[in-house]
Design a protein around this motif. Structure first.
Motif, PDB file in Angstrom:
ATOM      1  N   MET A 150       0.839  -1.199   0.000  1.00  0.00           N
ATOM      2  CA  MET A 150       0.000   0.000   0.000  1.00  0.00           C
ATOM      3  C   MET A 150       0.871   1.244   0.000  1.00  0.00           C
ATOM      4  N   ALA A 151       1.964   1.200   0.767  1.00  0.00           N
ATOM      5  CA  ALA A 151       2.849   2.356   0.832  1.00  0.00           C
ATOM      6  C   ALA A 151       3.550   2.580  -0.504  1.00  0.00           C
ATOM      7  N   LEU A 152       3.821   1.482  -1.217  1.00  0.00           N
ATOM      8  CA  LEU A 152       4.532   1.626  -2.481  1.00  0.00           C
ATOM      9  C   LEU A 152       3.620   2.088  -3.611  1.00  0.00           C
ATOM     10  N   LEU A 181       9.873   6.817   2.438  1.00  0.00           N
ATOM     11  CA  LEU A 181       9.073   5.826   3.163  1.00  0.00           C
ATOM     12  C   LEU A 181       9.387   5.938   4.639  1.00  0.00           C
ATOM     13  N   LEU A 182       8.342   6.064   5.445  1.00  0.00           N
ATOM     14  CA  LEU A 182       8.560   6.091   6.889  1.00  0.00           C
ATOM     15  C   LEU A 182       8.096   4.765   7.463  1.00  0.00           C
ATOM     16  N   THR A 188      14.125   4.638  -3.101  1.00  0.00           N
ATOM     17  CA  THR A 188      13.375   5.455  -2.163  1.00  0.00           C
ATOM     18  C   THR A 188      14.209   5.733  -0.904  1.00  0.00           C
ATOM     19  N   SER A 189      14.075   6.910  -0.356  1.00  0.00           N
ATOM     20  CA  SER A 189      14.673   7.181   0.950  1.00  0.00           C
ATOM     21  C   SER A 189      13.797   6.529   2.009  1.00  0.00           C
ATOM     22  N   MET A 190      14.425   6.034   3.059  1.00  0.00           N
ATOM     23  CA  MET A 190      13.629   5.414   4.107  1.00  0.00           C
ATOM     24  C   MET A 190      14.034   5.944   5.466  1.00  0.00           C
TER      25      MET A 190
END
Lengths: 318, 677
Positions: free
Chosen positions: B169-171, B178-179, B208-210
């Motif tokens: 869902m986040a992707l 992304l947290l 992506t940064s996480m």
């Protein structure tokens, strides 16, 4: 699923059986009986014997219970004492009147209750919540005989807009009945709506604080979409049972309101038949009210089961 | 230098207390998340790490508000943005993967709908394209048969699957950032390792940064490039993962790393004294001063600033960091080895015990008969000697807590017998059990919040076993309560406190005190440290060990955490689906050759070391019930032989280290397959 429904129905019948036993034996052990009530001062000697003979009261209690229960199962409640009318004829119009009153209250009260509950929850601790919550708590605390009397005083006596009490015959048609029920509906809805709105409010607040609502917000779901898709379906599920109990209460429990407005419903019939010692009618009413409670609760449980995916699949798996 | 995705400047978030005082949860936080970077944020509960992660999405929880500072996404301050604009960033540019996916998925909506919702909001795809994309996303997070998955409700999925759905869902919106808020906490060891591996893959695949928030240094070590350590709402250390975890130059991080039990260095870890100050505590000086072993007078009166050290590329908030630079890595491993006085004297004999959760049929209920050919727990044979610590290890559903409950008498056994002190048979039913046996076996639960009555004071809680078993009254009772509390290092001062006024560690100490008040012979510990912070966990483990050495108590210690078990136990029993796989002295069980399941578990353990990667040898599928016949582990075994495993229950073999392994594969062959000399 089907098995579960059958099981619940069976349980309902067992409940009704126990209720009938209790009311029957309750009536049995009370001092006095149908004949002493009917004959009043002449209740002695040959007249009393003749009456017992005629009503079949000299047979043993269990025999009378069986023949009475068999009648009830076929939809025949026997005869009432006052005027020796068929109880079915006495009950029929009353049930109809109560239904009219209940449906009107439900149609008006429940949507308002849901709306108020949702508004107060979404604007929690803000002005709309403070105003509405104050009013609902206020109307919850006023006993119905006071609010009903005040309504009659203001609307019927001072303003002369509506009839104060219902003076139509018991068996009138619905269209004739309608203008008469406005005041009773308002009086009933005040309390009912207030209770339900508070319930809905706390349920919505609880769901709003849940992780999945926070997640929906963080997903970027617009506010109202979140409210309708993620909050309300989950928040209103527990309300079904409360609504069901309210409906059952409306059909037989609004005794005070019916008496104040002289409304010919089931509630008033309860009072009347008890004060007339019309025991067959009391018995019939007990059974009818019990079946209303049992069946409405059954429907509510089944609805919860259908609407809650968690419970639904649980049942299917089993 | 890489471009910044998010910049946080002097962020302070807090709330107004009932007395009208402004209290800060986050204090003056400044940091930058760069493109493609994975930043781990570590801290114990109450350190403000989740509040920080939520602020990065412009979300501040009900009751909290921004006092000062800003959260810039590129150059827009999220904290001042209108909801409407935030809706276009949340889920599209910045996405969140929550801690508890099970509770974060809306229960009345299907998985497919919930992913579709994100796609509809954040992409311009048409219906058919979105359906395809949903399958793609579910595939990407490695969920089997995506089309069927999409039609399921959240509760129909296992914990690991729910977490994968949350990732999918986040992707959906293709976010730049992304947290992840404790995304693997609460998952089984093997599932956790798999989810982390997936996240690593996604970080590489999508660039992506996480931001990875966790209390678990082991998980942080596996995913992060950079680590931020938070304490009491402040950043105390910020630097590259290797230097932070291998040579921590802040005393708090140093202590934290020392308090983690590790597989590589068996024995009890050092614990840190004290606890994190409550928000709103007035302080001058360093907030870590009271717990710091390196502190000096200066630390008490002046608070250190976050200082950037060029050659380490690290920022640190400490006056004394230079002393820590030279501390060797090996110093992190100082541990106290346990030395239990085990008598060759059997105190508990569990023989052929089976336990069934199957719902009894009406007729069986009447005949008091349990009819279940495939019970939850089957054929458990364990002897426990006096003074020993026996650990039961396994993932959720392994039956370890079920066995504890049966020993305690809370759950009836189906077959078998539990004997206490050689020949005294323990009754199956609590009601008919001799009160003496009830006293002799005490239980400590996982969550002290739930096991302590919130309406009882500490005095009432501890007095109950004393009154019940010893009939103490008045001054004698009070004196004894104080004595017991002192044993768990709680002073008389605690007598009138209620559980809600205690910290997590203090609550668990009260629970320990209550168990010891009964002077038991055996204490059953059910995941007693799982709900605690690492530093508190070490303190509780040390306390349990000391009490045991004083009283000679026998422990049966249930845990899913293999490192904790390694630290405290003499002997370990490994369980899968309610069947024993392996049992033996802990140092031998933790050595290969092992039962294939033990091997899988050991491989999945996350060490707080970025250079030790977990080995994923088996799929993390979830089995709902044990197989009808054959070996219990056949469904997931990476070394399955064939039909023999499916049809025959494997025999017990004695391994060369003295541990017993229940497997069809010969120990010598296991040894060869597991590649050891």
């Amino acid at each position: 699923m089907l098995l579960l429904v059958l099981k619940r129905i069976l349980l309902g019948f067992i409940t009704l059986f126990i209720v009938s036993l209790i009311t029957f034996s309750g009536v049995e052990v009370l001092p006095g009986d149908a004949c002493t009530t009917y004959l009043e001062r002449e209740a002695y000697g040959a007249a009393l014997e003749a009456c017992y003979e005629r009503l079949g009261l000299n047979t043993p209690a269990y025999e009378r219970y069986i023949s009475w229960a068999a009648g009830v199962l076929q939809g025949d409640f026997g005869y009432s004492l006052s005027g020796e009318m068929r109880i079915n004829d006495v009950l029929g119009p009353r049930v109809k009147n109560s239904m009219v009153l209940a449906s009107a209250s439900i149609l008006i009260g429940i949507p308002i209750a849901l709306l108020l509950g949702i508004i107060t929850a979404l604007w929690r601790d803000k002005l709309p919540d403070i105003i509405i919550s104050t009013i609902t708590i206020f109307s919850m605390t006023i006993p119905e005989f006071i609010s009903a009397t005040l309504l009659i005083l203001i609307v019927a006596i001072w303003l002369e807009w509506l009839p104060g009490i219902v003076i139509v015959p018991t068996g009138v048609s619905i269209s004739e009945l309608l203008p008469n029920i406005i005041l009773p509906v308002i009086a009933i809805s005040m309390i009912m709506t207030a209770h339900m709105a508070r319930m809905v409010r706390s349920s919505v607040i609880q769901v709003m604080a849940s992780d999945y609502v926070q997640m929906a917000i963080l997903k970027g779901v617009p506010y109202w979409k979140m409210v309708f898709k993620h909050v309300l379906p989950n928040a209103l599920l527990p309300a079904i049972n409360v609504v069901a109990l309210t409906i059952a209460w409306l059909l037989g429990g609004v005794v005070v309101t019916e008496v104040v407005f002289n409304y010919p419903g089931l509630g008033r019939l309860v009072i009347e038949s008890i004060s007339n010692r019309d025991l067959p009618v009391v018995q019939a009413l007990a059974i009818i009210l019990a079946s209303i409670y049992v069946s409405i609760n059954l429907i509510a449980d089944l609805m919860t089961l259908m609407l809650n995916p968690r419970l639904k699949s649980l049942q299917i798996k089993k | 230098m890489d471009s910044a995705v998010q910049t946080i400047n002097n962020l302070t978030i807090g709330f107004t207390s009932q007395k009208g005082k402004q209290i800060s949860i986050l204090k003056n936080i400044s940091t930058t998340i760069k493109k493609g970077e994975t930043v781990g944020i570590v801290g114990e509960s109450g350190s403000g790490k989740s509040t920080l992660a939520l602020a990065m999405m412009g979300y501040v929880k009900h009751g909290l508000y921004t006092i000062s500072g800003e959260c810039l996404f590129h150059s827009n301050n999220l904290l001042e943005m209108k909801n409407k604009d935030l809706e276009n960033i949340r889920g599209r540019k910045i996405a969140m993967i929550p801690q508890n996916a099970g509770q974060s998925l809306t229960p009345n909506l299907k998985i497919g709908y919930q992913i579709d919702e994100a796609l509809k909001l954040h992409t311009d795809l048409k219906k058919e394209e979105r359906d395809k994309k949903i399958s793609e996303l579910l595939n990407k997070v490695r969920l089997p048969s995506p089309e069927i998955m999409a039609q399921r409700y959240p509760h129909e999925l296992s914990g690991g699957q729910q977490q994968r759905v949350a990732v999918a869902m986040a992707l959906a919106g293709n976010p730049e950032l992304l947290l992840l808020d404790e995304p693997t906490t609460g998952l089984d060891v093997t599932t956790q390792a798999h989810v982390l591996e997936l996240l690593n893959f996604i970080a590489k695949d999508t660039g992506t940064s996480m931001v990875y928030v966790s209390h678990d240094l082991g998980a942080i070590a596996q995913v992060s490039d950079r680590v931020i350590v938070m304490y009491s709402g402040e950043i105390v250390l910020d630097g590259p993962v290797r230097s932070i975890l291998k040579n921590p130059i802040h005393p708090y991080t140093f202590g934290l790393l020392k308090s983690i039990p590790k597989l590589t260095s068996p024995g009890l870890p050092d614990s840190m004294s004290g606890s994190q100050p409550q928000p709103g505590t007035i302080k001058t000086g360093c907030s870590f001063y009271e717990r710091c072993n390196f502190a000096e007078d200066n630390c008490k009166n002046n608070s250190p600033n976050l200082e950037y050290i060029d050659d380490l590329n690290t920022s640190v908030r400490c006056f004394k960091y230079k002393e820590l630079i030279n501390v060797k890595e090996t110093n992190l491993d100082t541990v106290k080895s346990i030395n239990n006085d085990v008598l060759q004297n059997e105190i508990l004999d569990i023989s052929k015990v089976s336990i069934s959760y199957a719902k009894q049929k009406f007729i069986d209920q009447l005949l008091n008969k349990i009819d279940d050919s495939n019970p939850t727990v089957q054929d458990i044979n364990i002897n426990i000697n006096k003074g020993e610590t026996l650990a039961l290890v396994g993932e959720s559903g392994s039956g370890k807590s079920t066995i504890l409950k049966s020993i305690a008498g809370l759950l009836k056994t189906k077959d078998g017998m539990i004997k206490f002190d050689k020949d005294k048979v323990l009754s199956n039913d609590l009601k008919t059990r001799d009160p003496g046996f009830l006293r002799a076996i005490q239980l400590i639960f996982q969550n002290p919040d739930e096991s302590l009555n919130p309406n009882h004071t500490v005095e009432e809680i501890v007095s109950q076993p004393l009154r019940l078993y010893f009939g103490l009254k008045g001054d004698e009772l009070k004196q004894k309560i104080v004595e017991v509390l002192e044993k768990v290092r709680l002073g008389e001062f605690y007598l009138t406190r209620y559980p809600r006024q205690l910290s997590g560690g203090e609550k668990q100490r009260v629970a320990v005190a209550r168990a010891f008040a009964a002077k038991p012979d055996i204490i059953l510990c059910d995941e007693v440290t799982s709900a605690l912070d690492v530093s508190v966990q070490a303190a509780v483990l040390n306390l349990l060990q000391e009490l045991k050495e004083d009283f000679g108590t026998t422990y049966i210690f249930v845990s899913h955490d293999l490192a904790v078990v390694r630290a405290i136990s003499d002997r370990v029993a490994v369980l899968y689906q309610g069947r024993l796989c392996e049992i033996g002295p802990s140092k031998n069980v933790y050595q290969l050759p092992s039962h294939p399941y033990t091997e899988v578990l050991l491989g999945a353990v996350l060490e707080p070391d970025p250079d030790v990667k977990p080995k994923l040898v088996a799929e993390d599928i979830v089995e709902e019930k044990p197989p009808e016949q054959g070996c219990s582990f056949q469904g997931r075994c990476p070394r399955i032989l064939g039909d023999i495993c499916k049809n025959e229950v494997p025999p017990w073999q004695i391994g060369e280290n003295g541990n017993s392994i229940r497997c069809h594969i010969k120990v010598e062959d296991l040894k060869k397959q597991q590649n050891i000399n």
